[in-house]
Design an enzyme around this catalytic site. Structure first.
Site, short mmCIF file in Angstrom:
data_model
loop_
_atom_site.label_atom_id
_atom_site.label_comp_id
_atom_site.label_asym_id
_atom_site.label_seq_id
_atom_site.Cartn_x
_atom_site.Cartn_y
_atom_site.Cartn_z
N CYS A 185 0.90 -1.10 -0.22
CA CYS A 185 -0.07 0.54 -0.21
C CYS A 185 0.82 1.35 -0.45
CB CYS A 185 -1.44 0.03 1.14
SG CYS A 185 -2.39 1.25 0.48
N HIS A 238 -3.96 -5.46 0.83
CA HIS A 238 -3.67 -5.75 2.21
C HIS A 238 -4.58 -7.26 2.37
CE1 HIS A 238 -2.39 -1.44 3.96
NE2 HIS A 238 -3.66 -1.43 3.08
#
Length: 525
Positions: free
Chosen positions: A330, A456
């Site tokens: 991310c 994630h």
């Protein structure tokens, strides 16, 4: 409602344990936290964002998480400013003062509507407070502690952490700062994280009950090696300074100030051949096999943190000269690129920043956040270092939460840099054409030594996790491991383990009486 004498006294874990106990006892419970301040997020099935703790608690309840379980999420962006997420959607950024003066006066309807929907659907709603109910500077506009308990007419159990010391002072002091009608709402105490002999504590417990007239419902032991996902980065203080056992694979996660979703790496730490260390200085890096740049709520500021501490150059040295694998997740993925642009001041006042320059990508921060669950598999041409003896390509499930859009800058030259995953959005809505949403995700250099992804929960995928770790083992001249564990099964086993510990040290009969107004919850039983 469970409230605490301070932050990090164990409210979230006790809430999770009680939710699990109620399930074991045949009830349908649901968690609820009206306002949560956390950087660890959870994406619901509808692609909405809530606090990770409430998502985990919903899993402990065996139900699907919804935004009603955490209608207001506050995500700190920088000092004194936060992103305000309402029912899973980022609505605004506000200073602490503006949030208090402009937003809180109209928040009551939001939180009560959500709570009432849960109460209509479930047998028991386990409400979790935030911080302390005795923050006298905040009490007049409280929507998460005693005001909410009053609106809901909910009995309160007050939790205190004995491990940090001063437990009796914290309990009695909290009562002294509450209004008489608020004190009447407290029906019991829980003393948490106790490491000693309860018999030595008993005189203090007797004094506390006599002094306050409120019973101690239980003394919960300090639970070693707990594997329930943490809500707050405070838990990293313990992880960072805990003495680590040496194992075959050493993974370092960089702990910058605004680290988010660090629970991405829990499953790695559960592997028998892996140690995961959280570090924030060059001196702590050591000689790892892998360095991970995790998610962050403020990519540009945390990238500057790396530079201020010399971590950027140290990381580059490890990658270029020592053969260390570098992974960005991310915000960490965004840092690996060439440039980060923030034309709308989404993250702060810095409009442009140079990245680490390891991947040919540029990220532009937009005002709309992408929150979605995805599924797919490794791209057929991915260059990651993996144990390729696996007969099948691992299927993966993950989720994305990010404001930035990342684009390649090398005109798609796939010989040197290649995408990692082939994904589809995991949406069940009939108005979405899922097949048209297929896309390549992530990017790696030619030998897979540097790679990044927005995904994630990636390492919760058992086959992928083990294939990747075994690739690292093979590079080190070690044989692959023959087996791993199922992360999902391990999670539910941990729910049951912690629930059993709490049940064995808590007077559950009195808890049920408190829930039902001193009447037996199960009628004649």
């Amino acid at each position: 409602m469970l409230q605490g004498t301070a932050s990090d006294v164990g409210k979230s874990i006790v809430t999770t344990a009680l939710c699990r106990i109620f399930v074991q006892d045949g009830l349908r419970p649901a968690p609820y936290k009206s306002q949560n301040m956390a950087l660890n997020s959870y994406v619901t099935m509808e692609g909405k964002e809530i606090g990770r703790a409430q998502g985990v608690q919903a899993e402990a309840c065996g139900i699907v998480a919804t935004t009603d379980m955490n209608p207001i999420l506050i995500k700190p962006v920088k000092d004194m400013h936060s992103q305000i997420v309402i029912h899973g959607v980022p609505e605004m950024q506000m200073s602490a003062m503006d949030y208090r003066n402009q937003f809180l006066p109209k928040a009551k309807e939001i939180v009560l509507d959500a709570l009432n929907r849960l109460r209509q659907e479930y047998d028991v709603v386990v409400m979790e407070g935030a911080g302390s109910p005795a923050e006298i500077n905040l009490k007049d506009r409280d929507i998460v502690n005693m005001n909410l308990a009053g609106w809901a007419d909910a009995p309160v159990i007050l939790i205190a952490d004995i491990d940090r010391g001063g437990v009796f002072a914290s309990l009695v002091g909290t009562l002294e700062l509450l209004e008489p009608h608020e004190v009447k709402r407290i029906k019991g105490f829980i003393i948490n994280k106790f490491r000693g002999d309860v018999e030595l504590l008993k005189p203090g417990l007797d004094w506390l009950e006599e002094r306050t007239g409120i019973p101690v419902l239980g003394v919960l032991p300090y639970i070693q090696d707990m594997r329930i996902e943490a809500e707050d980065s405070v838990v990293l203080d313990e992880l960072q300074y805990r003495r680590q056992v040496e194992r075959e694979i050493d993974i370092v996660v960089i702990r910058y100030p605004r680290i988010s979703n660090f629970t991405d790496f829990d499953a790695l730490s559960w592997e028998s051949d892996v140690v995961v260390r959280y570090v924030n200085s060059v001196q702590e890096l050591g000689s790892p096999d892998v360095i991970i740049l995790p998610g962050t709520k403020d990519t540009i500021s945390d990238l500057q943190f790396l530079r201020d501490r010399g971590l950027d150059q140290a990381i580059l040295d490890h990658v270029n000269n020592r053969g260390v694998q570098l992974v960005g997740v991310c915000g960490g993925y965004q840092m690996l690129g060439e440039w980060l642009n923030d034309p709308h001041a989404v993250e702060g006042n810095v409009m442009e920043a140079k990245g680490l320059g390891l991947l040919p990508i540029t990220t532009t921060f937009l005002q709309k956040k992408r929150t979605v669950r995805v599924r797919g598999q490794l791209s057929s041409k991915h260059p990651l270092l993996m144990n390729q003896s696996e007969a099948t390509m691992p299927l993966i499930e993950a989720y994305e939460i990010h404001m930035g859009v990342t684009e390649r800058t090398d005109a798609g030259e796939e010989l040197e840099y290649r995408p990692i995953f082939h994904l589809e959005e995991d949406r069940s809505r009939s108005d979405r054409n899922v097949s048209s949403l297929a896309h390549e995700e992530g990017l790696a250099n030619g030998d897979g030594s540097v790679w990044g992804t927005y995904l994630h929960g990636l390492f919760d995928n058992d086959q992928l996790r083990r294939m990747w770790l075994d690739g690292i083992r093979l590079k080190k001249g070690l044989n692959p491991l023959a087996h791993t564990f199922k992360a999902q099964d391990r999670k539910y086993e941990e729910f049951d383990r912690v629930a059993d510990i709490v049940r064995n040290h808590l007077d559950m009969k009195r808890v049920y009486e408190i829930i039902n107004g001193n009447q037996s919850f199960f009628g004649s039983e």
